[in-house]
Design an enzyme around this catalytic site. Sequence first.
Site, PDB file in Angstrom:
ATOM      1  N   ASP A  43       9.818   4.767  -9.813  1.00  0.00           N
ATOM      2  CA  ASP A  43       9.571   6.134 -11.224  1.00  0.00           C
ATOM      3  C   ASP A  43      10.284   7.022 -11.665  1.00  0.00           C
ATOM      4  O   ASP A  43      11.092   7.527 -12.784  1.00  0.00           O
ATOM      5  CB  ASP A  43       8.135   5.750 -11.492  1.00  0.00           C
ATOM      6  CG  ASP A  43       7.318   5.278 -11.069  1.00  0.00           C
ATOM      7  OD1 ASP A  43       7.896   3.436 -11.567  1.00  0.00           O
ATOM      8  OD2 ASP A  43       6.311   4.887 -11.391  1.00  0.00           O
ATOM      9  N   SER A  97       0.759  -1.429   0.348  1.00  0.00           N
ATOM     10  CA  SER A  97       0.208  -0.270   0.076  1.00  0.00           C
ATOM     11  C   SER A  97       0.742   1.258  -0.118  1.00  0.00           C
ATOM     12  O   SER A  97       1.775   1.650  -1.020  1.00  0.00           O
ATOM     13  CB  SER A  97      -1.231  -0.118   1.276  1.00  0.00           C
ATOM     14  OG  SER A  97      -1.959   0.386   1.199  1.00  0.00           O
ATOM     15  N   LYS A 146       0.035  -4.178  -3.365  1.00  0.00           N
ATOM     16  CA  LYS A 146      -1.943  -3.277  -3.019  1.00  0.00           C
ATOM     17  C   LYS A 146      -1.856  -2.720  -3.817  1.00  0.00           C
ATOM     18  O   LYS A 146      -1.466  -1.187  -3.550  1.00  0.00           O
ATOM     19  CB  LYS A 146      -2.047  -3.542  -1.636  1.00  0.00           C
ATOM     20  CG  LYS A 146      -3.569  -3.238  -0.959  1.00  0.00           C
ATOM     21  CD  LYS A 146      -3.352  -3.203   0.468  1.00  0.00           C
ATOM     22  CE  LYS A 146      -5.034  -2.441   0.887  1.00  0.00           C
ATOM     23  NZ  LYS A 146      -5.166  -1.098   0.558  1.00  0.00           N
TER      24      LYS A 146
END
Length: 581
Positions: A309, A298, A323
């Site tokens: 990223d 999460s 998740k």
Amino acid sequence: MRKHSVGFSRRKKTVIGCGLFLLAITGWGFQEDLFQVAKNLDIFATVYKEVNINYVDEINSTKLIKRGLDAMMESLDPYTEFVPESEIEDYKLHYISTQYGGIGAGVYNRNKKVIISQLFEGYPAQKADVRVGDEVLKINDVDLNGKTSDEVSALLKGAKGGVVKLLVKRENVAQPIVKNLLREEIKQPNVPYHGMLKSGIGYIKLDKFLENSAQEVQDALLDLKKNNPKGIVLDLRYNGGGILQEAVKIVNFFVPKGVEVVAQKGKVKEKNNIYYTQNAPIETELPLVVLVNGRSASASEIVAGALQDLDRAVIVGQRSYGKGLVQQTFSMPYNSLVKITISKYYVPSGRCIQAIDYTHRKEDGTVVKVADSLIHEFKTKDGRSVYDGSGIYPDVAVKQELPANITRALVNKMLIFNYANNYRNTHNQLSPPNDFSLSDADYTDFVKYLSGKDYSYSTQTERLLTDLKIIADREKQMGEIKNEYEALKTKLAASKKNDLVQHQAEIKKVLESELVTRYYYEKGRIENSFKFDKELEAATQVIQNKPELASILKGEGNHKVIGKPIAALAAKTPGTDDEEH
């Protein structure tokens, strides 16, 4: 002009006519939905009423309804849940804040005994010399025999300043001990530890993303910067997540203002949102490594995924949980609430890391992982390839070694736990966590302690051998292979007898950790773990090797692709001409 006007007038009428038709269809569909809702609610209420009236035995109506609601939620995903008034406080402690009035101790039920399982340093229980392993017989003169964990917890928690009288039984102490404590406000930190490693690298352990977690990380980071660290390690292993906004703030400490961190997209458009960094960063230059494992989920994955990223951090460890679902709570009647999955989140490259497809279940109701063939390729800021549908893959993978069967048996049967309790009760002090090592003499003492105790276990090889005998008996071939079977069985038994020697180093490591917690609590356990921590060692090597770190973040050589699935990709990178929408 008139013809043009007429033509426009006819076209306008046609558009209006189509609009009215669509509105009628939409209205009919909405009414149909309302009818289905009303119909099903009526059926549910009628079935409940008939069961309540006619069932042969008395039923607990509250539990019956709760079970029905739970089953409904479980058919969706594990995160959508109904929380009755009686469970609200526990819910808040788990998902929002860890502040409560208590004595600073954890307990568990084992063999109908309530045992102190954990102590928080600096709080009433620890200061009063309550010890891990003590059996709690009474709380405020209430006998705990037959009490559930929830009932015991309710007796311990309460208003700050309230008196808690414990009657505890300690191993090798003849008479029960009375401890009179006053409840304090207990605040379990989100950051249980931060400090400088011997390598000159700053280390921050973040356990959860609850209230003030970002502030705690900020305080830790600023404190570490005073020591001019060579780099920072942010440890998110075993961190199951929490509040999304706290994750965004933490990413902001390492990247500039105005950068997209995560997007939230769901069925209700009004709830869709893109979260950007809002403030000036604290540190954008120092090398940064984030540690993750299969229990990082999460909000942990938002932080790790966003920093990966954005090519700001190197991710080290094992693939994260996967998740990618966002929940929101809604108030319900009678002080209850419901937590509903309202959207999926997408990290800056555009990928969603949700690994389990709860919508498309098998016929038997079991869930499946997103198939490799349905996984898509995305690009980081500088062009590295990353993939959706499978958690966050590390840039530097470190294989997680499973403990030996003997080690698992000693832990599961509480023998290491109980030995540590006995050791604490007979040794007043222990060397500091960084220096402590279990001596050979202490290990020999532990082996003696095990004498006569049951720590039996069966290996997979033994289970396969048992299956072989069953099949051979069934096929009447046991007579032909009996000698070989008995020889192999004897060799396996001899091998198991040697397990305490063969796996001594691993067992020692677990013993050391358990012993250190008796004297130095959570902080000591973390410090002691550094010398065994392979992921932390790999993180240190990455930070110290600047060319390698730069190569990873630039995506050079083998670092160009991160976690590519085994099967061929079903779709090309989003944005290509032949992509399906």
